[in-house]
Scaffold this motif. Structure first.
Motif, PDB file in Angstrom:
ATOM      1  N   PRO A   1       0.822  -1.209   0.000  1.00 24.53           N
ATOM      2  CA  PRO A   1       0.000   0.000   0.000  1.00 24.53           C
ATOM      3  C   PRO A   1       0.856   1.260   0.000  1.00 24.53           C
ATOM      4  N   THR A   2       2.031   1.188   0.666  1.00 25.56           N
ATOM      5  CA  THR A   2       2.942   2.324   0.750  1.00 25.56           C
ATOM      6  C   THR A   2       4.304   1.829   1.209  1.00 25.56           C
TER       7      THR A   2
ATOM      8  N   LEU B   1       6.075   4.173   2.969  1.00 29.23           N
ATOM      9  CA  LEU B   1       6.314   5.156   4.013  1.00 29.23           C
ATOM     10  C   LEU B   1       6.195   4.525   5.403  1.00 29.23           C
ATOM     11  N   ASN B   2       5.605   3.332   5.467  1.00 33.02           N
ATOM     12  CA  ASN B   2       5.518   2.585   6.719  1.00 33.02           C
ATOM     13  C   ASN B   2       6.862   1.905   6.976  1.00 33.02           C
TER      14      ASN B   2
ATOM     15  N   THR C   1       6.012  -2.219  -6.180  1.00 33.69           N
ATOM     16  CA  THR C   1       4.973  -1.279  -6.603  1.00 33.69           C
ATOM     17  C   THR C   1       4.092  -0.917  -5.406  1.00 33.69           C
ATOM     18  N   CYS C   2       3.495   0.265  -5.438  1.00 38.05           N
ATOM     19  CA  CYS C   2       2.608   0.732  -4.368  1.00 38.05           C
ATOM     20  C   CYS C   2       1.267   1.165  -4.952  1.00 38.05           C
ATOM     21  N   HIS C   3       0.180   0.708  -4.339  1.00 34.41           N
ATOM     22  CA  HIS C   3      -1.157   1.081  -4.842  1.00 34.41           C
ATOM     23  C   HIS C   3      -1.807   2.188  -4.021  1.00 34.41           C
ATOM     24  N   ARG C   4      -1.241   2.523  -2.839  1.00 32.22           N
ATOM     25  CA  ARG C   4      -1.713   3.624  -1.990  1.00 32.22           C
ATOM     26  C   ARG C   4      -3.186   3.496  -1.628  1.00 32.22           C
ATOM     27  N   GLY C   5      -3.625   2.265  -1.467  1.00 33.39           N
ATOM     28  CA  GLY C   5      -4.973   2.018  -0.980  1.00 33.39           C
ATOM     29  C   GLY C   5      -6.062   2.014  -2.034  1.00 33.39           C
TER      30      GLY C   5
ATOM     31  N   GLU D   1      -4.435  -1.085  -7.553  1.00 32.85           N
ATOM     32  CA  GLU D   1      -3.908  -2.399  -7.190  1.00 32.85           C
ATOM     33  C   GLU D   1      -4.142  -3.412  -8.307  1.00 32.85           C
TER      34      GLU D   1
ATOM     35  N   HIS E   1     -10.044   0.328   5.920  1.00 34.24           N
ATOM     36  CA  HIS E   1      -8.747  -0.059   6.488  1.00 34.24           C
ATOM     37  C   HIS E   1      -8.959  -1.256   7.417  1.00 34.24           C
TER      38      HIS E   1
ATOM     39  N   GLU F   1      -2.023  10.988  10.150  1.00 33.88           N
ATOM     40  CA  GLU F   1      -1.312  12.260  10.110  1.00 33.88           C
ATOM     41  C   GLU F   1      -1.186  12.798  11.528  1.00 33.88           C
TER      42      GLU F   1
END
Length: 344
Positions: A71-72, A74-75, A99-103, A108, A193, A225
């Motif tokens: 998903p990312t 950044l985690n 690859t990242c689908h960002r949710g 995806e 989520h 955030e």
């Protein structure tokens, strides 16, 4: 002027061998005498020759590529597991495509199709929450895959992970054991989520085991955030709820909650206890150090690579569903309950 690619014929001429020998050197190097192989490899290095991938695939039936769908990145935990997985496969001569689908469901599906079209030998997919179209695609194409940070009680999907609900019951047991009876939960975003939903459900279940009803929990869903989390904490404190413990959905949320409590003049854990999830690097470095669940990203990376390799080799193993026990790490951010928190 565009230069032409180096050809197999040029490599053969420089090495003084046939074209078929060069092909064997690329596809099956162990089939050649060491002296012959060295001649070809020296010629390849000298000319900087790159074999044509589709031709190699046709000969071997494999691309020596693995796809990772996240998903990312950044985690922090995802990044650690991906690094571990890539390292394991790199040692075996594989190239990893990340690859990242960002949710996004459509994103995806698109990247899944792209990876399959490129002939990846296997897929590592982070998370358990995926549209049914994703699973239909994987099953139709018969591509080996593993869901990371996932469990599957139906027994259908290959998985590596631990029980999120069980992890949260451990946090609930710990806090109740310290005398806490009034709780707020900062689960992160909930809609769409599944991980956040599972952890919230586990918190509810764990507290219910101690006679604390779900209706009494103060739940503040937020985006991932810090500013959103801090705003939620201010609302919580202003509401004079009597909460003495905050259960956060991950360590970043917990760190933001600690920071906002400090800004509002509250000491953690003297006046309020706060827990995280994941055991990110910041959990050990922040002050107070964070009580959290250790999410063993390195272990997940190793087990995922073993699971995928077993499938790709057709090796029969006892189970393709690998689950391990979540570990509670008690540090400084939790302490005995004090008089109910009213307002700073």
């Amino acid at each position: 002027m565009v230069k032409k690619k180096i050809s197999l014929k040029q490599v053969a001429a420089l090495a003084g061998v046939s074209i078929s020998t060069v092909s064997r050197a690329v596809a099956k190097p162990n089939s050649l005498h060491s002296d012959t192989l060295k001649k070809v490899q020296d010629a390849i290095a000298s000319l900087d020759y790159v074999p044509f991938a589709p031709a190699r695939v046709l000969r071997s039936g494999r691309t020596l590529t693995i796809g990772i769908v996240a998903p990312t990145i950044l985690n922090e935990l995802y990044a650690v597991a991906i690094d571990t997985l890539e390292s394991q496969f790199e040692q075996l001569g594989y190239t990893v495509l990340l690859t990242c689908h960002r949710g996004g469901h459509q994103a995806e599906m698109r990247i899944m199709r792209a990876l399959i079209e490129r002939g990846v030998d296997g897929l590592a997919v982070i998370g358990s929450s995926h549209h049914h179209d994703v699973f239909s695609l994987l099953q139709r194409q018969a591509v080996p895959y593993v869901l990371m940070w996932a469990t599957d009680r139906s027994g259908i999907h290959p998985t590596v992970g631990y029980d999120q609900k069980l992890a949260m019951t451990k946090i609930a047991d710990h806090l109740v054991g310290l005398g806490h009876m009034k709780f707020a939960v900062l689960p992160g975003p909930l809609e769409g989520h599944k991980l956040s939903e599972e952890r919230l459900a586990g918190t509810r279940e764990g507290l219910a085991n101690h006679g604390i009803p779900s209706a009494s929990l103060k739940i503040y869903a937020t985006a991932f955030e810090p500013d959103h989390v801090r705003k939620a904490v201010r609302e919580l404190l202003a509401a004079r709820t009597g909460v003495t413990a905050i259960v956060a959905g991950n360590d970043m949320i917990a760190a933001a909650a600690v920071a906002e409590c400090r800004r509002q003049g509250l000491e953690c854990p003297k006046q309020i206890s706060i827990t995280g999830f994941g055991d990110w690097g910041l959990a050990r470095l922040m002050s107070p150090a964070l009580t959290t669940i250790h999410s063993d990203a390195v272990r997940i990376g190793h087990l995922t690579s073993e699971n995928l390799l077993s499938q790709m080799k057709g090796v029969s193993i006892d189970t393709l569903q690998i689950e391990f026990e979540p570990e509670l790490v008690v540090r400084e951010s939790t302490g005995p309950a004090v008089e109910p928190l009213r307002t700073p």
